[in-house]
Write an enzyme that holds these catalytic residues in place. Sequence first.
Site, PDB file in Angstrom:
ATOM      1  N   HIS A  87       1.032  -1.573  -0.026  1.00 46.12           N
ATOM      2  CA  HIS A  87      -0.028   0.158   0.087  1.00 46.12           C
ATOM      3  C   HIS A  87       1.138   1.062  -0.377  1.00 46.12           C
ATOM      4  CE1 HIS A  87       0.556   1.131   4.305  1.00 46.12           C
ATOM      5  NE2 HIS A  87       0.752  -0.742   4.484  1.00 46.12           N
ATOM      6  N   ASP A  89      -0.243   4.210   1.129  1.00 47.63           N
ATOM      7  CA  ASP A  89      -0.979   5.188   2.102  1.00 47.63           C
ATOM      8  C   ASP A  89      -0.286   5.442   3.065  1.00 47.63           C
ATOM      9  OD1 ASP A  89      -2.542   3.237   2.033  1.00 47.63           O
ATOM     10  OD2 ASP A  89      -3.686   3.965   3.708  1.00 47.63           O
ATOM     11  N   ASP A 118       6.023   1.171   6.586  1.00 47.23           N
ATOM     12  CA  ASP A 118       5.163   0.658   6.131  1.00 47.23           C
ATOM     13  C   ASP A 118       4.198   1.612   5.050  1.00 47.23           C
ATOM     14  OD1 ASP A 118       1.965   0.072   6.920  1.00 47.23           O
ATOM     15  OD2 ASP A 118       2.087   0.882   8.967  1.00 47.23           O
ATOM     16  N   GLU A 152      -4.864   1.753   2.812  1.00 46.19           N
ATOM     17  CA  GLU A 152      -4.984   0.150   4.030  1.00 46.19           C
ATOM     18  C   GLU A 152      -5.226   1.003   4.544  1.00 46.19           C
ATOM     19  OE1 GLU A 152      -3.264  -2.230   6.348  1.00 46.19           O
ATOM     20  OE2 GLU A 152      -2.128  -0.052   6.284  1.00 46.19           O
ATOM     21  N   GLU A 153      -4.254   2.298   5.392  1.00 45.27           N
ATOM     22  CA  GLU A 153      -4.448   2.572   6.983  1.00 45.27           C
ATOM     23  C   GLU A 153      -5.777   3.284   7.080  1.00 45.27           C
ATOM     24  OE1 GLU A 153      -2.387   1.978   8.341  1.00 45.27           O
ATOM     25  OE2 GLU A 153      -0.417   2.227   7.495  1.00 45.27           O
ATOM     26  N   ASP A 176       4.113  -6.250   4.489  1.00 48.96           N
ATOM     27  CA  ASP A 176       3.524  -5.205   5.664  1.00 48.96           C
ATOM     28  C   ASP A 176       3.426  -5.768   6.640  1.00 48.96           C
ATOM     29  OD1 ASP A 176       2.053  -2.649   5.774  1.00 48.96           O
ATOM     30  OD2 ASP A 176       0.360  -3.831   5.468  1.00 48.96           O
ATOM     31  N   HIS A 441       3.849   3.943  12.682  1.00 51.71           N
ATOM     32  CA  HIS A 441       3.068   4.706  13.257  1.00 51.71           C
ATOM     33  C   HIS A 441       3.324   5.633  14.168  1.00 51.71           C
ATOM     34  CE1 HIS A 441      -0.704   2.144  11.528  1.00 51.71           C
ATOM     35  NE2 HIS A 441      -0.031   2.353  10.669  1.00 51.71           N
TER      36      HIS A 441
HETATM   37 ZN    ZN Z   1       1.009  -0.934   6.139  1.00 49.35          ZN
END
Ligand code: ZN
Length: 473
Positions: A87, A89, A118, A152-153, A176, A441
Amino acid sequence: MNIDWQAEAEAKTQELIEKTTHLIAIPSVYREAPGENAPFGNEIKDALEQVLTWGEERGFTVRNVDGYAGHLELEGISSDCVGILCHLDVVPAGTGWTYSPFGKSAEDGKIYGRGALDDKGPAIASFLALSIIKELKLPLKRSIRLILGTDEERNWGCMAHYFANEREPLAAFTPDANFPLITSEKGIIDGFISFSPLPPVPTAELTLHHIQSGEALNMVAAEAKAACTFSSKKTKEKALLLFEQRFAQEKGHIDMNGEVVTFHVEGVSAHGSIPSKGKNAAVLLCSFLRELPLSLAEQRFCETVEEGFGPGDGSGLGLQLTDEFSGGLTVNLGRISYSEAEGGDIGINIRYPVSFSKQEIMRQLLKAVADFNGTWKEYDHLAPHYVKAETKWVQTLSEVYERQTGEKGEALSTGGGTYARALEKGVAFGPLLPGRESRAHQSDEYMEIADLVKCTAIYAEAIYRLAVQQTLE
Ligand SMILES: [Zn+2]
């Protein structure tokens, strides 16, 4: 044919750094304002178009599915495909960065920035993996697709749209999560247990105004507070003393505002999939409040919180279930609120083992909720995801990992939800090697460059073997 995948990947190190940092510099965070072919905002559109442009330049067949997702394809004899799902995003930068979250920071052998781990770094590693196979002109039995999602997020709207328009790969992996590989993911139920408001019945000694704790259902509640007014001086003194004794070790403090006393408790946050790693502030606070002369309804609420959800293993709900693939069920208490006017709410996140059905879980949960005199409202459900570890193609991934790292390639289970769930036949495969720190994150997210090179080598060999091996079953 004997291919030195590691050497092929190492030869692409410079390109890996350049493309990853270039992609990180596009702040592809979800934006409300959708534009033409930009359902998740212009930055996400730019990130997707950038990777597709690189794909075109390299001679892959590319497709942009209305800005929701896209793919690069390397054609095989058959149009059946195997795939890698990444992903583009990212979550917002947040605060506390030493490096620029959307800069082009590569130093000390690491790439820093939002998405380095990520999932932009792994997306570029996958892109280069396909490039290696293409440049070696290896004949393929099946086509290979690198599928690029862009939501995805948030809630995976990208994949729903993509697979409504494109066929599913026969087998696929998503870089991921963690190595070796994750074949089993627990089912997830989010919801609230509500208690209707009761006419306030202040006891002779105190009035409880409200209790509040927690933010998200999938996090262990880290803070909790309750406000009371005491009509009895003696009761108040006893309560203050008891609070001090209880929270000498734990963190807690008291605010006095006129007649209103507010008790604050601090716990320890943890991800909702591993509640035992945290200390639930709501449970600590309710356990304390139960010692006060509350009304019957208030007592019941606090008792339900402590006894129903204090143990994170489902035992308070009669749901202490486990299986060999995924381990034990977990229940996380993420949020509570209680007030005279609104009644009470307990927000929970249940993660159940793959061999149980949602129906089985719900039957017992509803029984427990009825015993608490509450009502249940479901907020979200994700079915368990499970791929047999003995399947040929999953074995291939294990073998490739073992040969390239010298480590055991055992299949893992998780209570988390990886992007593999977007696929019928998908597993999570890397990018994080065992023992590595994950700053996904968080501030100063990074990926070791040597690890990304290793990912490139592993993904190239793995996807090549899936594309040529006799059977995937
Ligand atoms: Zn991810």
